[in-house]
Design a protein around this motif. Sequence first.
Motif, PDB file in Angstrom:
ATOM      1  N   ILE A  75       0.827  -1.210   0.000  1.00 21.23           N
ATOM      2  CA  ILE A  75       0.000   0.000   0.000  1.00 21.23           C
ATOM      3  C   ILE A  75       0.860   1.257   0.000  1.00 21.23           C
ATOM      4  O   ILE A  75       0.567   2.236  -0.696  1.00 21.23           O
ATOM      5  N   ALA A  76       1.958   1.252   0.764  1.00 20.06           N
ATOM      6  CA  ALA A  76       2.844   2.425   0.773  1.00 20.06           C
ATOM      7  C   ALA A  76       3.443   2.670  -0.598  1.00 20.06           C
ATOM      8  O   ALA A  76       3.724   3.807  -0.975  1.00 20.06           O
ATOM      9  N   LEU A  77       3.634   1.571  -1.363  1.00 22.72           N
ATOM     10  CA  LEU A  77       4.137   1.713  -2.731  1.00 22.72           C
ATOM     11  C   LEU A  77       3.182   2.567  -3.547  1.00 22.72           C
ATOM     12  O   LEU A  77       3.602   3.487  -4.265  1.00 22.72           O
ATOM     13  N   TYR A  78       1.897   2.312  -3.452  1.00 19.21           N
ATOM     14  CA  TYR A  78       0.917   3.032  -4.267  1.00 19.21           C
ATOM     15  C   TYR A  78       0.650   4.433  -3.742  1.00 19.21           C
ATOM     16  O   TYR A  78       0.378   5.351  -4.530  1.00 19.21           O
ATOM     17  N   THR A  79       0.710   4.610  -2.431  1.00 25.56           N
ATOM     18  CA  THR A  79       0.289   5.893  -1.859  1.00 25.56           C
ATOM     19  C   THR A  79       1.429   6.871  -1.610  1.00 25.56           C
ATOM     20  O   THR A  79       1.183   8.082  -1.503  1.00 25.56           O
ATOM     21  N   ASP A  80       2.665   6.387  -1.503  1.00 25.41           N
ATOM     22  CA  ASP A  80       3.772   7.263  -1.109  1.00 25.41           C
ATOM     23  C   ASP A  80       4.889   7.352  -2.144  1.00 25.41           C
ATOM     24  O   ASP A  80       5.513   8.407  -2.289  1.00 25.41           O
ATOM     25  N   THR A  81       5.154   6.247  -2.835  1.00 24.42           N
ATOM     26  CA  THR A  81       6.301   6.211  -3.743  1.00 24.42           C
ATOM     27  C   THR A  81       6.106   7.175  -4.903  1.00 24.42           C
ATOM     28  O   THR A  81       5.105   7.098  -5.618  1.00 24.42           O
ATOM     29  N   GLY A  82       7.061   8.079  -5.072  1.00 23.22           N
ATOM     30  CA  GLY A  82       6.994   9.043  -6.164  1.00 23.22           C
ATOM     31  C   GLY A  82       6.152  10.263  -5.871  1.00 23.22           C
ATOM     32  O   GLY A  82       5.968  11.103  -6.754  1.00 23.22           O
ATOM     33  N   ILE A  83       5.620  10.396  -4.659  1.00 18.82           N
ATOM     34  CA  ILE A  83       4.823  11.561  -4.268  1.00 18.82           C
ATOM     35  C   ILE A  83       5.621  12.376  -3.257  1.00 18.82           C
ATOM     36  O   ILE A  83       6.203  11.822  -2.323  1.00 18.82           O
ATOM     37  N   MET A  84       5.648  13.669  -3.453  1.00 13.63           N
ATOM     38  CA  MET A  84       6.425  14.559  -2.600  1.00 13.63           C
ATOM     39  C   MET A  84       6.059  14.388  -1.136  1.00 13.63           C
ATOM     40  O   MET A  84       4.887  14.356  -0.771  1.00 13.63           O
ATOM     41  N   SER A  85       7.083  14.266  -0.293  1.00 13.28           N
ATOM     42  CA  SER A  85       6.850  14.114   1.138  1.00 13.28           C
ATOM     43  C   SER A  85       6.554  15.469   1.762  1.00 13.28           C
ATOM     44  O   SER A  85       7.017  16.510   1.297  1.00 13.28           O
ATOM     45  N   ASP A  86       5.754  15.450   2.827  1.00 11.96           N
ATOM     46  CA  ASP A  86       5.480  16.695   3.547  1.00 11.96           C
ATOM     47  C   ASP A  86       6.498  16.946   4.648  1.00 11.96           C
ATOM     48  O   ASP A  86       6.369  17.887   5.422  1.00 11.96           O
ATOM     49  N   GLN A  87       7.532  16.106   4.708  1.00 10.97           N
ATOM     50  CA  GLN A  87       8.596  16.302   5.689  1.00 10.97           C
ATOM     51  C   GLN A  87       9.488  17.453   5.251  1.00 10.97           C
ATOM     52  O   GLN A  87       9.760  17.621   4.061  1.00 10.97           O
ATOM     53  N   GLY A  88       9.951  18.254   6.176  1.00 13.56           N
ATOM     54  CA  GLY A  88      10.777  19.406   5.851  1.00 13.56           C
ATOM     55  C   GLY A  88      12.114  19.009   5.241  1.00 13.56           C
ATOM     56  O   GLY A  88      12.612  17.895   5.447  1.00 13.56           O
TER      57      GLY A  88
END
Length: 821
Positions: A75-88
């Motif tokens: 699931i993290a692959l689809y929802t997070d990979t390649g999407i800009m992180s909100d971490q500073g």
Amino acid sequence: MSELKRILQQITALSDVPDPVVLKRLINELRVSDREPALANQNIQSLIDILRQHPEYADGLASFVLKLIIEYRQIALYTDTGIMSDQGFFNSLRRLIGHRFLPLLPQEDSVVELVGYLFNKRSDERWLANIERDKWDALVELLKVNEQHLDLVATAKNNILNAIIILSYRISGIGLHPDLMESYPQILNYSASFVAQNQEAVLFVNQYRQAHELDTLTDITPEKAVDPAPLLVMLEQCEGIVATVRKRIYKTGISIRLTNMMLRLDQSLQRMRILTELVTDDHQKRDHAVIELVQTLITTANRRYSIGYLIDNNTKLLSRKVTENASRVGEHYISTDKAGYQKMFKKASIGGFVIAFMATIKILAYQLALAPMGRAFVNSMIYGLGFVFIHVIRGTVATKQPAMTAAAIASTISDGSGKKSRQLTKLSELVVDILRTQFIAIMGNVMLAIPVALIISFAWLQYTGAPMIDTTKAEHLLHDLDPFRSLALPHAAIAGVYLFLSGLIAGYYDNLAVYNHVGARIQRHRLLRYVLPKSWLQRLGGFVEANLGAIMGNFLFGVFLGSTATIGFIFGLPIDIRHIAFASANLAHGLFNISADQISWSVILLSILGVALIGIVNLMVSFSLALFVALRSKEVRFFEWGRLTKLVFGHIISHPSDFFWPRDKPMKYARIDSQGHMIFDDTSAQKSGKPLPSNYVVRRLSDVRILPESKQAGAQNAQTSTDIYYANQPKGDHIQPHAPPKKVIDLDDGLVDEELNSVPYANDIQYGKTNNLSADSSAQNQRHRTDQNSADQSMSAPDSKPAGDAKTPLPKPKKPPKLPS
């Protein structure tokens, strides 16, 4: 080919107990150097040929990969990979630097770690990018899963559907974020779009799971496919709202946080669209979605611990922030017609006139006995206040590249402006117009600075009876212009960097003024309200807000120029600045005051050549950096720079006069007028080019499909514009196609509508059949059908949970195989 066959035979034999080591052997066999694109395509073609000759190998490879991936967290692959992180940025940087000293623990159950193990070479991303698209399509098409392995497909689809729900909630959260609403208060009119897309996502996921019987880990093919069109319509509406917000940035300003938020919203919408296409029955779209997702995964896995990649991403974010905001008044450096060309010459002439006096004051200031820091302060004030004065009297300084130029460049390669080849052609024409405008600005500065400086030296000699400077100082001024025996050109490059930085600073303060409402806040200042009349205060607030960027950019540019030599002196570095306008004034002072026995034609010609080369270096360095920032913000790849360079040089050969004189038929740009001002239209959506309709959020009724012409559907009559067409429309004159829904709630009406208060908001966007029943009876029928379907399924599968429940837990995956270190 024999080695590929042996590996595929082993993969087929081990498809029930997949081992990552065997798959890595296959990838190693296909891997080539990134400088061998032909060989990479040849290897992939060999693999395709073998799979076509032996379909059992294709099935074995597909089931092997699918079983291997299912053992990992997806699931993290689809929802997070390649999407800009909100971490500073600094938190991420600190984490990666710490990884260099004390390695981070790998997430052994993550697909990203598996891909990082399989594609562990830095060149993997590049040689995979060299593979032609048709070969990717052929390979993905061959990797079909047999019916006996449909339980694997069902598990994978369950993960994808869960990811769609997660992304949907994230999109709703970002779309309704207070920062976004503060930036664009009118978003409240369309905020229901972000809520409705979540409703559509949940409904689509529930219906898809029920139709395909995924909760029983089977993947049947239903008689009637679940239509994703309503969900895609809502995603398109959300994208339209985001585009509208972007167009208002010049009015509202933008922060780094908001830029990050907008980028994540864009990427999440795009990812949700890809995931939806992954589970649809359109084979072509599904295969393309697989390819895009795999390429994103490989790129992310390859760079997940890269500090350079982190810096690269954040500089792209800064580039996007710079180019998405432009000065509303400020300084403009693009002219496309003769009127703008002549206007630029007049403004540059004003600047040249003032610069002659600034250069004179700077020369005279050297006679003061000052400490190094005092020298830096005096020179900085001469430059900075002089540049601000030039701007206030509507003059201009040659070679300045404001942030607006970067925004103008970026606008020609916007996402919706056509194919990349056409965009680069248009961009090359814009480069010609910018360079021609800079040429006439330089000529305006030089043609006034030289004669005015000569007049000043002559008037000084006549009035005082002594030369303004001695022969030693005059010789030194001319020596500083020598392109061969001095560091004039490297110093000109430093000035070019400062010119570019001043443009970024101007863009920053323009954005700051708008984002923080500086003009309105000045008008509310207690002391100023007491001292100044109301009309003066309004004019002051408007002037500061409109010109703060240009004022600060010019002033700090002057500080850079005035302090560089002192910094070089303190640290023992041979650094200084050379700017063509000041160089031309120094040329006039030097030639007038040098002794007769030292002057010669060689000195004159060499000094004139130096001035010309200083101008060229100033222009090329500052313009190249501005162009780099603009193209970087649009993620133009490196090899496309070569195409752009060829287009510009081709124009030099075919029409060299265009670089010095306006064209007979000026070029027209979609978002730039003839004076170089950006054209903004915040009343239309990006894709349709029409105003957003008031009933933008529409109810989802059964049997909907998107009309091909719906994207171009006009919104001239807001009461009859919708984005969906009802296929099973009841016959009768009282209901017409394209009729708006009867109950549409405008969330910007203060939430006092009687209808809104009488119906819970969760039921406001309600889904039912298209009929003549009331909304309440339609909702009851919908609940009755849902209960009946749940009861029927409970009878057929007593041990199973109710179908279509988005919260149904998935079977816990087995512990994945440990990857070799």
